[in-house]
Design an enzyme around this catalytic site. Structure first.
Site, short mmCIF file in Angstrom:
data_model
loop_
_atom_site.label_atom_id
_atom_site.label_comp_id
_atom_site.label_asym_id
_atom_site.label_seq_id
_atom_site.Cartn_x
_atom_site.Cartn_y
_atom_site.Cartn_z
N ASP A 76 -18.35 0.02 -0.45
CA ASP A 76 -17.60 -0.32 -1.66
C ASP A 76 -17.33 -1.83 -1.74
O ASP A 76 -16.20 -2.26 -1.98
CB ASP A 76 -16.27 0.43 -1.71
CG ASP A 76 -16.39 1.89 -1.35
OD1 ASP A 76 -17.38 2.51 -1.77
OD2 ASP A 76 -15.52 2.41 -0.64
N GLU B 296 -17.33 7.28 -10.67
CA GLU B 296 -16.36 6.47 -9.93
C GLU B 296 -16.92 5.06 -9.74
O GLU B 296 -18.03 4.74 -10.17
CB GLU B 296 -16.07 7.11 -8.56
CG GLU B 296 -17.27 7.14 -7.62
CD GLU B 296 -16.99 7.80 -6.29
OE1 GLU B 296 -15.97 8.52 -6.18
OE2 GLU B 296 -17.79 7.60 -5.35
#
Length: 328
Positions: free
Chosen positions: A17, A197
């Protein structure tokens, strides 16, 4: 040969991420999920290639119990009105709760000029209209308004998370309408989990682009794209057009599996857009993909089509000198 302007992937190992922000001080600031999911780190360097070599600074650690005590995921660093903010998700643990998939979104604030220094203050939870699994927040400014984009589980929609947008009254408070702009619907968005997401925003060529990630976090993880006109009402779901196919996905020929959860940054001269993302270099995973630590942060140039839309291409193989344009 002067290699200061080149970069070999991965740029930082075992960091999922990844978020990279190039500030006015000419530093690239980097943060990401750490494999232990127990803290937030920051590091900075003048060139992307050096990020892996510098020592990270731990700026915040999870609480022992309670709402901020487990699975610290996907921090992002933003500079807003002269202050630094970190957006992240954290889960709740107690004697009766294990904390997985019970995330809420939180904000830290730092008034120091250098975010690796000074004190980070907890500003609390970013509260949405309902309480449910929520994560992967990002923020951007457009036409003097600040917006917040995040992923959350709806109470009345089957699936794990959808994408929502709202205006903000300050960097930790939503205001007004909260609109759903994407829900998992295509086959490539619902493998393993029904997931939208990891949104990242890029404003270019009269458009606002939001990349996002879909499906489970194994080799099926991939990226889609939402597009809106810069003059559109961004809180109107009809303003957003979704790509029918993934724009970035596993490539077995280059050995990159499950690319996703990206951020965007720019070259030092500001002339080239760069996508930063994570991927593994192997397909088969033992156990839960969430606990496999080898999602490495990678970077490559983002190209543009003649119609002004982004061309993500394919995730390039490791150990390639792919960013020669980054000479300073």
């Amino acid at each position: 040969m002067d290699m200061s302007g080149y970069i070999n992937n991965p740029i930082v190992e075992q960091r999922a991420d990844p978020w990279v922000y190039r500030h006015t001080d000419e530093y690239y600031y980097f943060t990401a999920s750490v494999p232990e999911y127990d803290r937030i780190e920051l590091r900075r360097a003048k060139v992307l290639q050096d990020l892996d070599a510098v020592d990270p600074v731990v700026v915040w650690r999870k609480h022992e119990t309670g709402p901020l005590s487990a699975n610290i995921w996907a921090p992002e660093l933003h500079y807003i009105d002269g202050k630094w903010y970190i957006y992240f998700a954290a889960a709740h643990t107690s004697e009766t709760k294990e904390g997985l998939f019970d995330h809420r979104m939180y904000v830290l604030e730092n008034v120091s000029a250098n975010p690796l220094e000074g004190k980070w203050e907890e500003k609390g939870q970013v509260r949405t209209k309902w309480e449910s699994f929520a994560l992967d927040a990002t923020t951007f400014e457009h036409k003097s308004k600040r917006y917040y984009v995040w992923a959350q589980k709806a109470l009345d929609i089957v699936g794990n998370s959808n994408l929502y947008i709202s205006e903000m009254s300050n960097p930790w408070t939503l205001c007004g309408e909260q609109a759903m702009i994407s829900t998992p619907e295509y086959p490539w968005e619902v493998i393993g989990f029904k997931v939208n997401e990891g949104a990242a925003v890029l404003k270019r060529n009269g458009k606002i682009f939001i990349s996002y990630s879909a499906s489970a976090t194994d080799h099926n993880y991939c990226m889609g794209l939402l597009t809106a006109d810069e003059d559109a009402n961004l809180l109107d779901p009809a303003s957003w057009v979704k790509s029918e196919q993934p724009v970035f996905q596993t490539n077995e020929l280059t050995g990159q599996y499950g690319p996703g959860h990206n951020s965007f940054t720019v070259s030092p001269d500001g002339k080239q857009d760069i996508i930063v993302y994570h991927a593994r270099n192997y397909k088969e995973i033992v156990g839960d993909p969430l606990y496999d630590p080898n999602r490495h942060a990678r970077a490559q140039i983002l190209h543009w089509n003649s119609d002004g839309t982004p061309n993500f291409g394919i995730p390039l193989a490791d150990d390639k000198n792919i960013l020669s344009i980054l000479k300073r």
